[in-house]
Motif scaffolding. Structure first.
Motif, short mmCIF file in Angstrom:
data_model
loop_
_atom_site.label_atom_id
_atom_site.label_comp_id
_atom_site.label_asym_id
_atom_site.label_seq_id
_atom_site.Cartn_x
_atom_site.Cartn_y
_atom_site.Cartn_z
N SER A 1 11.76 -5.14 -4.88
CA SER A 1 10.80 -5.86 -5.72
C SER A 1 9.39 -5.35 -5.44
CB SER A 1 10.88 -7.37 -5.47
OG SER A 1 10.80 -7.68 -4.09
N TYR B 1 5.12 -6.51 -5.80
CA TYR B 1 4.18 -7.62 -5.91
C TYR B 1 2.78 -7.07 -6.09
CZ TYR B 1 8.24 -9.95 -4.14
OH TYR B 1 9.53 -10.41 -3.99
N GLN C 1 -1.24 -8.22 -5.70
CA GLN C 1 -2.08 -9.24 -5.08
C GLN C 1 -3.55 -8.89 -5.26
OE1 GLN C 1 -1.70 -10.03 -0.82
NE2 GLN C 1 -2.25 -12.18 -1.18
N LYS D 1 -6.10 -14.17 -3.90
CA LYS D 1 -5.05 -14.78 -4.72
C LYS D 1 -3.70 -14.62 -4.04
CE LYS D 1 -7.78 -15.73 -8.21
NZ LYS D 1 -8.10 -17.14 -8.58
N ALA D 2 -2.73 -15.40 -4.51
CA ALA D 2 -1.37 -15.27 -4.00
C ALA D 2 -0.72 -14.02 -4.60
CB ALA D 2 -0.56 -16.50 -4.36
N PRO D 3 0.24 -13.44 -3.89
CA PRO D 3 1.02 -12.34 -4.49
C PRO D 3 1.74 -12.81 -5.74
CG PRO D 3 1.37 -12.45 -2.12
CD PRO D 3 0.64 -13.70 -2.51
N LEU E 1 4.96 -11.65 -8.35
CA LEU E 1 6.12 -10.79 -8.58
C LEU E 1 5.94 -10.06 -9.90
CD1 LEU E 1 9.11 -10.00 -7.80
CD2 LEU E 1 9.79 -11.93 -9.26
N TYR F 1 11.47 -6.92 -10.15
CA TYR F 1 12.55 -7.32 -9.25
C TYR F 1 13.81 -6.53 -9.58
CZ TYR F 1 14.27 -10.32 -13.06
OH TYR F 1 14.73 -10.79 -14.27
N GLU F 2 14.71 -6.48 -8.61
CA GLU F 2 15.96 -5.71 -8.77
C GLU F 2 15.67 -4.31 -9.28
OE1 GLU F 2 18.53 -9.78 -9.49
OE2 GLU F 2 18.76 -8.15 -10.92
N ASP G 1 -3.99 -4.94 -4.68
CA ASP G 1 -3.05 -4.41 -3.70
C ASP G 1 -1.63 -4.57 -4.24
OD1 ASP G 1 -4.96 -5.82 -0.97
OD2 ASP G 1 -5.06 -3.81 -1.84
N PHE H 1 2.57 -4.26 -3.21
CA PHE H 1 3.52 -4.22 -2.10
C PHE H 1 4.95 -4.07 -2.64
CE2 PHE H 1 0.76 -5.41 1.37
CZ PHE H 1 -0.26 -6.12 0.75
N CYS I 1 9.06 -4.45 -1.56
CA CYS I 1 9.82 -5.31 -0.65
C CYS I 1 11.30 -5.03 -0.90
CB CYS I 1 9.50 -6.77 -0.93
SG CYS I 1 10.37 -7.95 0.11
N LEU J 1 12.04 -6.36 4.35
CA LEU J 1 10.74 -5.86 4.77
C LEU J 1 9.83 -5.68 3.58
CD1 LEU J 1 11.59 -2.96 7.26
CD2 LEU J 1 10.58 -5.16 7.85
N PHE J 2 8.54 -5.85 3.82
CA PHE J 2 7.53 -5.42 2.86
C PHE J 2 7.01 -4.05 3.29
CE2 PHE J 2 6.66 -8.99 0.12
CZ PHE J 2 7.13 -10.09 0.83
N GLY K 1 3.83 -1.35 3.57
CA GLY K 1 2.50 -1.57 4.12
C GLY K 1 1.43 -1.90 3.09
N ARG L 1 -0.03 -12.93 5.60
CA ARG L 1 -0.81 -11.71 5.49
C ARG L 1 -2.02 -11.82 6.43
NH1 ARG L 1 -3.33 -8.30 0.33
NH2 ARG L 1 -3.81 -6.48 1.63
N GLY M 1 -0.82 -5.95 5.82
CA GLY M 1 0.06 -6.22 4.70
C GLY M 1 0.84 -7.50 4.84
N LEU M 2 1.73 -7.72 3.88
CA LEU M 2 2.56 -8.91 3.88
C LEU M 2 3.67 -8.79 4.91
CD1 LEU M 2 2.93 -9.35 0.01
CD2 LEU M 2 1.55 -10.77 1.54
N TYR N 1 1.79 -18.07 3.27
CA TYR N 1 2.28 -18.45 1.95
C TYR N 1 3.70 -18.99 2.05
CZ TYR N 1 -1.40 -15.23 0.35
OH TYR N 1 -2.59 -14.58 0.11
N TRP O 1 16.93 -10.23 -3.68
CA TRP O 1 16.09 -10.43 -2.48
C TRP O 1 14.66 -10.31 -2.92
CZ3 TRP O 1 12.95 -9.95 1.72
CH2 TRP O 1 13.37 -10.62 2.88
N TYR O 2 14.14 -11.41 -3.54
CA TYR O 2 12.75 -11.39 -3.95
C TYR O 2 12.19 -12.81 -4.02
CZ TYR O 2 14.76 -12.29 -8.65
OH TYR O 2 15.45 -12.80 -9.72
N PHE O 3 10.87 -12.87 -4.07
CA PHE O 3 10.13 -14.13 -4.06
C PHE O 3 9.47 -14.31 -5.43
CE2 PHE O 3 10.57 -14.43 0.50
CZ PHE O 3 10.63 -13.11 0.90
N TRP P 1 5.19 -18.49 -5.84
CA TRP P 1 4.42 -18.54 -4.59
C TRP P 1 3.43 -19.70 -4.60
CZ3 TRP P 1 4.07 -14.24 -0.87
CH2 TRP P 1 4.95 -13.19 -1.16
N GLY P 2 3.15 -20.22 -3.41
CA GLY P 2 2.02 -21.10 -3.26
C GLY P 2 0.73 -20.29 -3.19
N ARG P 3 -0.40 -21.00 -3.18
CA ARG P 3 -1.69 -20.32 -3.17
C ARG P 3 -2.05 -19.78 -1.79
NH1 ARG P 3 -5.81 -23.96 -6.91
NH2 ARG P 3 -4.65 -23.73 -8.85
#
Lengths: 111, 122
Positions: free
Chosen positions: A36, A38, A40, A44-46, A48, A51-52, A87, A89, A91, A101-102, A104, B41, B46-47, B97, B107-109, B112-114
Motif C-alpha cells: 500500500s 500513503y 501525508q 495531517k494524518a496519512p 491511503l 492498496y493491494e 511525503d 510512504f 507499506c 513495515l513502512f 522510509g 511518526r 518515517g512511519l 495515530y 495489509w493496509y490502513f 486514520w485518526g488525526r
C-alpha cells in the motif's frame, strides 16, 4: 529485519509525471501484492492512496497509480499538481515475525 | 462514516508508561475481521507500525522494535482501544495515530485518526 527502501526525495514540475520506488525482497514485495501507499501532508494524518499494489480507494484521483516489477513497487503520479507536494510512504506485509513495515518515506517537491 | 480519534497526555516523563486511547465512531470495533492498529511518526522520521488488535479473533500483533514494551487492548463496551508503552525515552517522542487495519489477504490502513502528539521529557 526486512527493510523497504525508498528514495529520500523526488521532484517534478507541474504537469509532469514522477515515480517513487519502494524496493524490498523476493520474500516480501516480490512474493505478493500486499503493498500500500500513503500520502501525508505536513500536520495531517496519512491518507491511503493505493492498496493491494494497484487499487485506488474511492475518492483518490486516477492520477495516482501503483505497479510492481520483481521486488520493486512503484507509485506513479501523473499530471503533477502543487497539492501533490507531500511525503509518500510504501507499506508491505513482510512475513509472520515482523508482519509489516513502512518504507522510509519520500518527500515529493513540486517545483 | 467511520471516524477515529486519539487521546493522550501530551507529555510523559522518561521511564514512565505512555497510555493512549482511540475512540471509534460510525462503526464497531467488533466488526467482522477488522483489526485496529497504532502507528507513530517521530519528528523528522518515517512511519512505524506499532501493533494491531482484533476483538472478534482475540488476537494481537506487534512490530518487532517495540514488542517488548507495548500492549494493545480494548473496551468494546466503549468502542475504544488503547496503547500502553512502558519505559519510555526521548526516542518515543512522536505523533501517534490509530487506524483501522485490514489484515487477512490484505495489509493496509484505510481510516486514520488525526494523531496525537506525545513528547517524552522531564
Amino acid at each position: 529485519q526486512s527493510a523497504l527502501t525508498q528514495p529520500a526525495s523526488v521532484s517534478g514540475s507541474p504537469g509532469q509525471s514522477i515515480a517513487i520506488s519502494c524496493t524490498g525482497t523476493s520474500s516480501d514485495i516480490g512474493s505478493h501484492d500486499l503493498l500500500s501507499w500513503y500520502q501525508q501532508h505536513p500536520g495531517k494524518a496519512p491518507r491511503l492512496i493505493i492498496y493491494e499494489g494497484n487499487k485506488r480507494p474511492s475518492g483518490v484521483s486516477t492520477r495516482f497509480s501503483g505497479s510492481k516489477a520483481d521486488n520493486t513497487a512503484s507509485l506513479t503520479i501523473s499530471g503533477l499538481q502543487a497539492e501533490d507536494e507531500a511525503d509518500y510512504f510504501c507499506c508491505s506485509y513482510v512475513g509472520s515475525h515482523t508482519f509489516g513495515l513502512f518504507g522510509g518515506g519520500t518527500k515529493l517537491t513540486v517545483l | 462514516q467511520l471516524q477515529l480519534q486519539e487521546s493522550g497526555p501530551g507529555l510523559v516523563e522518561p521511564s514512565e508508561t505512555l497510555s493512549l486511547t482511540c475512540t471509534v465512531s460510525g462503526g464497531s470495533i467488533k466488526s467482522g475481521s477488522d483489526h485496529w492498529g497504532w502507528i507513530r511518526r517521530p519528528p523528522g522520521k518515517g512511519l512505524e507500525w506499532i501493533g494491531s488488535i482484533c476483538f472478534t479473533e482475540n488476537t494481537e500483533y506487534y512490530g518487532p522494535s517495540l514488542r517488548s514494551r507495548v500492549t494493545i487492548s480494548g473496551d468494546t463496551s466503549k468502542n475504544q482501544f488503547s496503547l500502553k508503552l512502558n519505559s519510555v525515552t526521548a526516542a518515543d517522542t512522536a505523533i501517534y495515530y490509530c487506524a483501522r487495519h485490514l489484515w487477512h489477504s490484505k495489509w493496509y490502513f484505510d481510516v486514520w485518526g488525526r494523531g496525537t502528539p506525545i513528547t517524552v521529557s522531564s
